[in-house]
Write a protein that holds these residues in place. Structure first.
Motif, short mmCIF file in Angstrom:
data_model
loop_
_atom_site.label_atom_id
_atom_site.label_comp_id
_atom_site.label_asym_id
_atom_site.label_seq_id
_atom_site.Cartn_x
_atom_site.Cartn_y
_atom_site.Cartn_z
N PRO A 267 -7.80 1.95 -55.37
CA PRO A 267 -6.95 1.35 -53.93
C PRO A 267 -6.01 2.83 -53.68
N ASP A 268 -5.52 3.03 -54.60
CA ASP A 268 -4.88 4.47 -53.52
C ASP A 268 -5.42 5.55 -52.72
N ALA A 269 -6.80 5.22 -52.45
CA ALA A 269 -7.47 6.08 -51.60
C ALA A 269 -6.93 6.32 -50.32
N ASP A 270 -7.23 7.58 -49.87
CA ASP A 270 -6.92 7.82 -48.96
C ASP A 270 -7.54 6.93 -47.50
N ILE A 271 -7.44 6.22 -46.78
CA ILE A 271 -8.60 5.57 -46.38
C ILE A 271 -9.03 6.32 -45.16
N HIS A 300 -12.05 -1.79 -53.46
CA HIS A 300 -11.69 -3.06 -54.32
C HIS A 300 -11.30 -3.43 -52.82
N GLU A 301 -10.72 -4.51 -53.84
CA GLU A 301 -10.31 -5.67 -52.15
C GLU A 301 -10.18 -5.79 -51.61
N SER A 302 -8.96 -4.46 -52.20
CA SER A 302 -6.85 -4.26 -51.37
C SER A 302 -8.19 -3.69 -49.65
N HIS A 303 -8.97 -2.78 -50.18
CA HIS A 303 -9.11 -1.86 -48.22
C HIS A 303 -10.93 -2.13 -48.31
N VAL A 427 -14.47 14.62 -57.16
CA VAL A 427 -13.35 14.03 -57.09
C VAL A 427 -12.34 14.53 -55.68
N ASN A 428 -12.44 13.37 -54.51
CA ASN A 428 -11.86 14.03 -53.46
C ASN A 428 -12.60 14.16 -51.95
#
Length: 470
Positions: A267-271, A300-303, A427-428
């Motif tokens: 959820p905290d990914a940089d879009i 994640h459903e948030s983005h 990662v990233n």
């Protein structure tokens, strides 16, 4: 702007078998057509090695082996560095050949020969690490070990990056003192033949052989008693077949096989970076034909909705199917008509099982230049469920599956890098290789590690020596 050589001048003039420092016709006079996937046309016909040809090549490699292993490390490093220099000199023409014969866009293939050359330089520098140890003595006993080469090694390479694989994968076994036989991909052998032409005068006769062929060639290499190790970059079924064939002679193997790689976004990914990673990670440029393609994307459903919309827009803006030999082309075809039909069958199964086709799903139209080519539109499915065929099987084509998740336990069941059951984790970022960092897969994605010291040492065997001082 890179100036491309004339295509006819770049293509190899030899279409036979290269071993013992010479070109040979196949014993059974068998040849196979090789195609331009960009328009479906035949380029030329290439010799097909069978058991008799393989035996002759292996005998030549075995005869060359004692002298090759006996030269000094400095001399052997010099040969590898000379090969790297020659490959760099011919990098553009090798890229053009691969673009024509694999369908991968020329702009993306320009770096492949340089990657191969970098591998040769890297392993030339690692040669001093092929060394033994002294072991603390016991009373009147002295012990030490030697690392020695295996003998004749066979390397079977894949069609998505032929010259990068062929040129790069000869480095470790040659550095260790082995002689090497390369079997090019049957679908795209031409750059490997050109590689044999430009390296013919670099290595002593018999040290490097190039044997185009199909299943009989691979079977003969994997069962020949004088071939001491066999490696593959290819599919899981082919790897299993080679493992079975190699069992009777207890041949060690090294496999880089398929992958059904996942990109997991929290959820905290940089879009912005996430959209870029998803778009690039699928390797649409070479039609998704990569064992490293992130073909499963967990959002994640948030983005989820925002990211999907932006990814679809980005894909449509970036990837335009076109002629592989055109510098402006950003997406190529799959390798063959059979591959095109296989991928389209996967797409049909996705629709039948209830996934939502968000983008693509068919053959591009409206471009006369690529009619007859083996193209498939960049394709994205959403609402994919784990039981679906597109979620479980490696497609090896331009098809991405997107999953929506909300509970971390349901998507992963573990959180840390240390618990993820995979051989390489980014990662990233996505998909980069780094010389010196072990590359390989867990489970059925492969066995062994490459691009590192471990690869070099895997082409050696340890001899222990005991000296009595009594």
């Amino acid at each position: 702007m890179t100036r491309l050589p004339d295509l006819e001048e770049a293509l190899p003039t030899h279409h036979g078998l290269f071993y013992g420092g010479k070109w040979h016709s196949p014993c059974q006079k068998q040849y196979r057509e090789t195609f331009n996937p960009g328009n479906g046309s035949v380029i030329t016909s290439v010799a097909q090695a069978d058991h008799e040809d393989v035996d002759a090549a292996v005998q030549a490699a075995a005869e060359a082996y004692p002298a090759w292993r006996a030269i000094t490390p400095t001399q052997r490093a010099g040969y590898l560095r000379k090969a790297a220099e020659v490959i760099r000199k011919h990098a553009t023409e090798l890229a053009l050949i691969d673009a024509l014969n694999t369908g991968n866009p020329i702009a993306e293939m320009l770096s492949d020969a340089n990657v191969a050359a970098a591998n040769l330089d890297y392993f030339a520098g690692l040669i001093p690490m092929v060394k033994g140890e002294t072991i603390p003595r016991e009373n009147d006993q002295f012990h030490y070990t030697l690392r020695e080469p295996l003998g004749v090694v066979a390397r079977i390479v894949a069609y998505n990056h032929p010259v990068m694989f062929a040129g790069g994968k000869i480095a470790a076994p040659l550095a260790a003192g082995n002689t090497v036989i390369v079997k090019p991909p049957e679908q795209a052998p031409l750059s490997c033949l050109r590689l044999a032409e430009i390296l013919a005068d670099v290595f002593p006769p018999g040290v490097l052989s190039i044997l185009p062929g199909s299943v009989p060639c691979g079977q003969a290499l994997s069962t020949h008693p004088l071939v001491k190790k066999i490696t593959l970059i290819g599919s899981v079924p082919t790897g299993k077949a080679i493992q079975r064939s190699a069992a009777d002679t207890l041949k060690p193997t090294l496999f880089e096989l398929g992958g059904k790689n996942a990109l997991l976004a929290f959820p905290d990914a940089d879009i912005d970076r996430l959209v870029d990673g998803i778009t690039r990670g699928m390797n649409f440029t070479w039609a998704g034909q990569s064992c490293g393609s992130t073909s499963r994307v967990f959002l994640h459903e948030s983005h989820h909705d925002e990211v999907v919309l932006r990814v679809l827009e980005r894909i449509q803006a970036l990837y335009k199917p076109g002629l592989p030999t055109d510098m402006a082309t950003t997406m190529g075809p799959v390798i063959s008509k059979a591959a095109q039909e296989r991928v389209l069958d996967f797409i049909a199964s996705g629709k039948q099982e209830g996934a939502h086709l968000a983008l693509g799903g068919g053959i591009p139209t409206g471009n006369a230049a690529i009619e007859g080519g083996y193209f498939i539109k960049p394709t994205v499915f959403t609402n994919v469920q784990p039981h679906m065929r597109i979620a479980r099987e490696e497609i090896f084509g331009p098809v991405m599956s997107v999953f929506k998740w909300k509970d971390e336990e349901e998507v992963l069941r573990q959180r840390t890098v240390g618990k993820i059951d995979a051989g390489f984790i980014w990662v990233n970022q996505v998909g980069r290789h780094f010389l010196g960092v072990p590359f390989g897969g867990y489970k059925e994605s492969g066995a062994g590690r490459e691009e590192c010291l471990e690869e070099l040492l895997s082409f050696t065997q340890t001899k222990s020596v005991n000296i009595s001082l009594a």
